[in-house]
Design a protein around this motif. Sequence first.
Motif, PDB file in Angstrom:
ATOM      1  N   ARG A  27      -2.401 -27.154  49.737  1.00 28.12           N
ATOM      2  CA  ARG A  27      -1.328 -27.168  50.735  1.00 28.12           C
ATOM      3  C   ARG A  27      -1.472 -28.358  51.673  1.00 28.12           C
ATOM      4  O   ARG A  27      -0.492 -29.067  51.962  1.00 28.12           O
ATOM      5  CB  ARG A  27      -1.364 -25.871  51.545  1.00 28.12           C
ATOM      6  N   ASP A  28      -2.701 -28.607  52.159  1.00 23.57           N
ATOM      7  CA  ASP A  28      -2.926 -29.721  53.080  1.00 23.57           C
ATOM      8  C   ASP A  28      -2.664 -31.069  52.406  1.00 23.57           C
ATOM      9  O   ASP A  28      -2.125 -31.993  53.022  1.00 23.57           O
ATOM     10  CB  ASP A  28      -4.354 -29.677  53.617  1.00 23.57           C
ATOM     11  N   ILE A  29      -3.053 -31.174  51.151  1.00 20.65           N
ATOM     12  CA  ILE A  29      -2.805 -32.414  50.404  1.00 20.65           C
ATOM     13  C   ILE A  29      -1.299 -32.654  50.266  1.00 20.65           C
ATOM     14  O   ILE A  29      -0.815 -33.766  50.456  1.00 20.65           O
ATOM     15  CB  ILE A  29      -3.488 -32.349  49.027  1.00 20.65           C
ATOM     16  N   GLN A  30      -0.555 -31.590  49.963  1.00 16.30           N
ATOM     17  CA  GLN A  30       0.890 -31.737  49.817  1.00 16.30           C
ATOM     18  C   GLN A  30       1.553 -32.089  51.149  1.00 16.30           C
ATOM     19  O   GLN A  30       2.498 -32.901  51.187  1.00 16.30           O
ATOM     20  CB  GLN A  30       1.497 -30.441  49.258  1.00 16.30           C
ATOM     21  N   LEU A  31       1.066 -31.513  52.249  1.00 17.18           N
ATOM     22  CA  LEU A  31       1.595 -31.844  53.574  1.00 17.18           C
ATOM     23  C   LEU A  31       1.392 -33.328  53.887  1.00 17.18           C
ATOM     24  O   LEU A  31       2.270 -33.989  54.450  1.00 17.18           O
ATOM     25  CB  LEU A  31       0.919 -30.987  54.647  1.00 17.18           C
ATOM     26  N   PHE A  32       0.216 -33.841  53.521  1.00 13.50           N
ATOM     27  CA  PHE A  32      -0.050 -35.266  53.726  1.00 13.50           C
ATOM     28  C   PHE A  32       0.924 -36.121  52.916  1.00 13.50           C
ATOM     29  O   PHE A  32       1.520 -37.075  53.437  1.00 13.50           O
ATOM     30  CB  PHE A  32      -1.486 -35.603  53.328  1.00 13.50           C
ATOM     31  N   LEU A  33       1.088 -35.772  51.654  1.00 14.10           N
ATOM     32  CA  LEU A  33       1.962 -36.559  50.778  1.00 14.10           C
ATOM     33  C   LEU A  33       3.407 -36.541  51.273  1.00 14.10           C
ATOM     34  O   LEU A  33       4.104 -37.561  51.251  1.00 14.10           O
ATOM     35  CB  LEU A  33       1.888 -36.019  49.352  1.00 14.10           C
ATOM     36  N   ASP A  34       3.853 -35.387  51.754  1.00 16.03           N
ATOM     37  CA  ASP A  34       5.241 -35.243  52.194  1.00 16.03           C
ATOM     38  C   ASP A  34       5.515 -35.910  53.536  1.00 16.03           C
ATOM     39  O   ASP A  34       6.649 -36.332  53.803  1.00 16.03           O
ATOM     40  CB  ASP A  34       5.615 -33.758  52.292  1.00 16.03           C
ATOM     41  N   ASN A  35       4.488 -35.999  54.390  1.00 17.34           N
ATOM     42  CA  ASN A  35       4.730 -36.436  55.764  1.00 17.34           C
ATOM     43  C   ASN A  35       4.057 -37.748  56.175  1.00 17.34           C
ATOM     44  O   ASN A  35       4.491 -38.378  57.139  1.00 17.34           O
ATOM     45  CB  ASN A  35       4.278 -35.338  56.736  1.00 17.34           C
ATOM     46  N   TYR A  36       3.001 -38.156  55.466  1.00 14.01           N
ATOM     47  CA  TYR A  36       2.236 -39.304  55.933  1.00 14.01           C
ATOM     48  C   TYR A  36       2.059 -40.423  54.913  1.00 14.01           C
ATOM     49  O   TYR A  36       1.740 -41.547  55.272  1.00 14.01           O
ATOM     50  CB  TYR A  36       0.844 -38.847  56.402  1.00 14.01           C
TER      51      TYR A  36
END
Length: 221
Positions: A27-36
């Motif tokens: 989940r954290d990896i996907q949040l990074f990819l989507d937002n940063y």
Amino acid sequence: MRKYVTYTRVSTKDQGRSGLGLEAQQRDIQLFLDNYSEVPWEIVGEFQDVQSGGDDDRPQLRAALEQCRRIGAELLVAKLDRLSRKVSFIAQLMDDPKLRLRVATMPQADKFQLHIYAALAEQERDFISARTKAALKAAKARGRALGGLRDTTMKRNAAIQQKAVTEAKTLLHIIAPMRDAGKTLAAIADALDKMQVSTSRGGKWTAKQVSRVIGRAGQLE
């Protein structure tokens, strides 16, 4: 195009089988990819170990590092301690000119900041270990029986535990179909709230509580 090789790790085989910890990292990896992340991006490799963070000789980590060096991709981890708990190992990786490291939960951190964070985390773990040993030594000096509970307390705890396991077994009839359908723990928690199914304490459901129910229900199998 920005290329990433993702690496996740859990410490025990039980965590590896149940997905506990892995789901949060993904989940954290996907949040990074989507937002940063710079766009466009591509995940060119995914690697995962079920092994202690104190052991830096991990086969999947070696494979992830080799692929990063070979094709010039960035190594993407959810948290720094998923990579290693040793500041010396992390420092060695950051000094590698053929390797670029990215930590999802610290998306703006540079190499210097990551090094400082790793050093502080290692220092904190050493202090906690020393504090625990000192507390055990002091308790032993006072003549306390370590690790023991009075019979009445043990019986009460056992009764509470049995009640929780029985309740979990009942809830599993609701949770199991959603889990088998591939829903995440967070999605199941949200569904339980929408169905107005109460937790044992009457609060809102969380992914951790759903996982705990599944684990307790398994004790009756």
